[in-house]
Design a protein around this motif. Structure first.
Motif, PDB file in Angstrom:
ATOM      1  N   PRO A  60       0.841  -1.197   0.000  1.00 27.80           N
ATOM      2  CA  PRO A  60       0.000   0.000   0.000  1.00 27.80           C
ATOM      3  C   PRO A  60       0.880   1.253   0.000  1.00 27.80           C
ATOM      4  N   LEU A  61       0.737   2.053  -1.053  1.00 28.97           N
ATOM      5  CA  LEU A  61       1.541   3.265  -1.197  1.00 28.97           C
ATOM      6  C   LEU A  61       0.648   4.481  -1.361  1.00 28.97           C
ATOM      7  N   LEU A  62       1.158   5.595  -0.897  1.00 26.78           N
ATOM      8  CA  LEU A  62       0.532   6.885  -1.146  1.00 26.78           C
ATOM      9  C   LEU A  62       1.626   7.869  -1.481  1.00 26.78           C
ATOM     10  N   LEU A  63       1.236   8.986  -2.043  1.00 29.54           N
ATOM     11  CA  LEU A  63       2.159  10.096  -2.243  1.00 29.54           C
ATOM     12  C   LEU A  63       1.807  11.151  -1.214  1.00 29.54           C
ATOM     13  N   LEU A  64       2.800  11.591  -0.463  1.00 29.40           N
ATOM     14  CA  LEU A  64       2.624  12.625   0.547  1.00 29.40           C
ATOM     15  C   LEU A  64       3.332  13.883   0.062  1.00 29.40           C
ATOM     16  N   THR A  65       2.595  14.982  -0.017  1.00 27.80           N
ATOM     17  CA  THR A  65       3.199  16.260  -0.370  1.00 27.80           C
ATOM     18  C   THR A  65       3.144  17.158   0.850  1.00 27.80           C
ATOM     19  N   THR A  66       4.326  17.546   1.304  1.00 27.58           N
ATOM     20  CA  THR A  66       4.475  18.425   2.462  1.00 27.58           C
ATOM     21  C   THR A  66       5.085  19.744   1.988  1.00 27.58           C
ATOM     22  N   THR A  67       5.138  20.689   2.897  1.00 26.39           N
ATOM     23  CA  THR A  67       5.831  21.948   2.631  1.00 26.39           C
ATOM     24  C   THR A  67       7.193  21.862   3.298  1.00 26.39           C
ATOM     25  N   GLY A  68       8.255  22.090   2.538  1.00 24.83           N
ATOM     26  CA  GLY A  68       9.612  22.009   3.076  1.00 24.83           C
ATOM     27  C   GLY A  68       9.783  22.941   4.266  1.00 24.83           C
ATOM     28  N   ALA A  69      10.284  22.404   5.377  1.00 23.65           N
ATOM     29  CA  ALA A  69      10.438  23.180   6.610  1.00 23.65           C
ATOM     30  C   ALA A  69      11.380  24.369   6.411  1.00 23.65           C
ATOM     31  N   ARG A  70      12.412  24.200   5.614  1.00 24.77           N
ATOM     32  CA  ARG A  70      13.363  25.291   5.377  1.00 24.77           C
ATOM     33  C   ARG A  70      13.084  26.030   4.077  1.00 24.77           C
ATOM     34  N   SER A  71      12.722  25.283   3.048  1.00 22.05           N
ATOM     35  CA  SER A  71      12.576  25.889   1.722  1.00 22.05           C
ATOM     36  C   SER A  71      11.214  26.523   1.485  1.00 22.05           C
ATOM     37  N   GLY A  72      10.182  25.976   2.167  1.00 21.66           N
ATOM     38  CA  GLY A  72       8.824  26.434   1.896  1.00 21.66           C
ATOM     39  C   GLY A  72       8.270  25.884   0.584  1.00 21.66           C
ATOM     40  N   GLU A  73       9.033  25.039  -0.091  1.00 21.90           N
ATOM     41  CA  GLU A  73       8.629  24.453  -1.370  1.00 21.90           C
ATOM     42  C   GLU A  73       7.903  23.130  -1.151  1.00 21.90           C
ATOM     43  N   PRO A  74       6.997  22.765  -2.063  1.00 23.24           N
ATOM     44  CA  PRO A  74       6.326  21.468  -1.936  1.00 23.24           C
ATOM     45  C   PRO A  74       7.309  20.318  -2.159  1.00 23.24           C
ATOM     46  N   ARG A  75       7.169  19.275  -1.338  1.00 28.87           N
ATOM     47  CA  ARG A  75       8.014  18.079  -1.419  1.00 28.87           C
ATOM     48  C   ARG A  75       7.108  16.853  -1.452  1.00 28.87           C
ATOM     49  N   THR A  76       7.248  16.032  -2.485  1.00 34.14           N
ATOM     50  CA  THR A  76       6.406  14.839  -2.630  1.00 34.14           C
ATOM     51  C   THR A  76       7.249  13.588  -2.477  1.00 34.14           C
ATOM     52  N   MET A  77       6.745  12.673  -1.631  1.00 35.97           N
ATOM     53  CA  MET A  77       7.435  11.412  -1.351  1.00 35.97           C
ATOM     54  C   MET A  77       6.455  10.248  -1.447  1.00 35.97           C
ATOM     55  N   PRO A  78       6.860   9.140  -2.104  1.00 39.00           N
ATOM     56  CA  PRO A  78       6.051   7.925  -2.032  1.00 39.00           C
ATOM     57  C   PRO A  78       6.294   7.265  -0.675  1.00 39.00           C
ATOM     58  N   MET A  79       5.228   6.774  -0.060  1.00 35.71           N
ATOM     59  CA  MET A  79       5.335   6.203   1.279  1.00 35.71           C
ATOM     60  C   MET A  79       4.403   5.019   1.449  1.00 35.71           C
ATOM     61  N   THR A  80       4.848   4.050   2.235  1.00 34.67           N
ATOM     62  CA  THR A  80       3.944   2.989   2.642  1.00 34.67           C
ATOM     63  C   THR A  80       3.067   3.536   3.767  1.00 34.67           C
ATOM     64  N   TYR A  81       1.896   2.971   3.908  1.00 37.84           N
ATOM     65  CA  TYR A  81       0.984   3.452   4.946  1.00 37.84           C
ATOM     66  C   TYR A  81       0.137   2.308   5.463  1.00 37.84           C
ATOM     67  N   LEU A  82      -0.502   2.606   6.570  1.00 41.87           N
ATOM     68  CA  LEU A  82      -1.442   1.697   7.206  1.00 41.87           C
ATOM     69  C   LEU A  82      -2.758   2.446   7.337  1.00 41.87           C
ATOM     70  N   ARG A  83      -3.844   1.804   7.021  1.00 36.75           N
ATOM     71  CA  ARG A  83      -5.147   2.444   7.194  1.00 36.75           C
ATOM     72  C   ARG A  83      -5.666   2.110   8.586  1.00 36.75           C
ATOM     73  N   ASP A  84      -6.132   3.138   9.299  1.00 37.70           N
ATOM     74  CA  ASP A  84      -6.696   2.982  10.641  1.00 37.70           C
ATOM     75  C   ASP A  84      -8.031   3.714  10.652  1.00 37.70           C
ATOM     76  N   GLY A  85      -9.094   2.999  10.287  1.00 37.21           N
ATOM     77  CA  GLY A  85     -10.399   3.647  10.134  1.00 37.21           C
ATOM     78  C   GLY A  85     -10.333   4.652   8.996  1.00 37.21           C
ATOM     79  N   ASP A  86     -10.739   5.895   9.250  1.00 33.88           N
ATOM     80  CA  ASP A  86     -10.700   6.947   8.233  1.00 33.88           C
ATOM     81  C   ASP A  86      -9.334   7.603   8.121  1.00 33.88           C
ATOM     82  N   ARG A  87      -8.437   7.231   8.990  1.00 32.65           N
ATOM     83  CA  ARG A  87      -7.128   7.873   9.059  1.00 32.65           C
ATOM     84  C   ARG A  87      -6.077   7.013   8.350  1.00 32.65           C
TER      85      ARG A  87
END
Length: 129
Positions: free
Chosen positions: A20-47
């Motif tokens: 199970p993979l998702l793409l997570l896009t965060t805002t760079g803590a230093r750059s302020g630029e969008p950063r996208t990473m593929p990540m494994t995840y676990l589903r916990d109800g709606d979360r």
């Protein structure tokens, strides 16, 4: 991998086939630029739940620092894209989800052993609106 994920509706092959993979896009803590990473995840109800294992490295992954600085993020799961808020999970909730991840993905135990740190567990809750 990101292009493959997007062009195939969230499905990738190779070492991640069936994971199970998702793409997570965060805002760079230093750059302020969008950063996208593929990540494994676990589903916990709606979360959705992420594990800041960083492959068992000593330091937390960049995405974790990004969500600490700005918990608003965006996920792509399958063909869906939506905004989420990230929350670091602690105590029994963290332990329950970590144990579930180890049950589903036993190689994560090696990450914990190599890291020499408590691996953070992060919940992603869909943002309404």
């Amino acid at each position: 991998m990101i292009d493959e994920f997007r062009s195939a509706g969230g499905v990738v092959g190779g070492d991640f086939e069936g994971v199970p993979l998702l793409l997570l896009t965060t805002t760079g803590a230093r750059s302020g630029e969008p950063r996208t990473m593929p990540m494994t995840y676990l589903r916990d109800g709606d979360r959705l739940v992420l594990f800041a294992a960083n492959g068992g490295r000593e330091n937390h992954p960049g995405w974790y620092h990004n969500v600490l600085a700005s918990p608003a993020a965006r996920v792509e799961v399958g063909t869906q894209t939506y905004d989420v808020t990230a929350t670091v999970l602690e105590g029994t909730e963290r332990d329950r989800l970590w144990a579930e991840q180890l049950e589903r993905t036993p190689y994560f135990a090696g990450f914990q052993e190599r890291a020499g740190r408590l691996i953070p567990v992060v919940g992603l809750t869909r943002t309404e609106g």
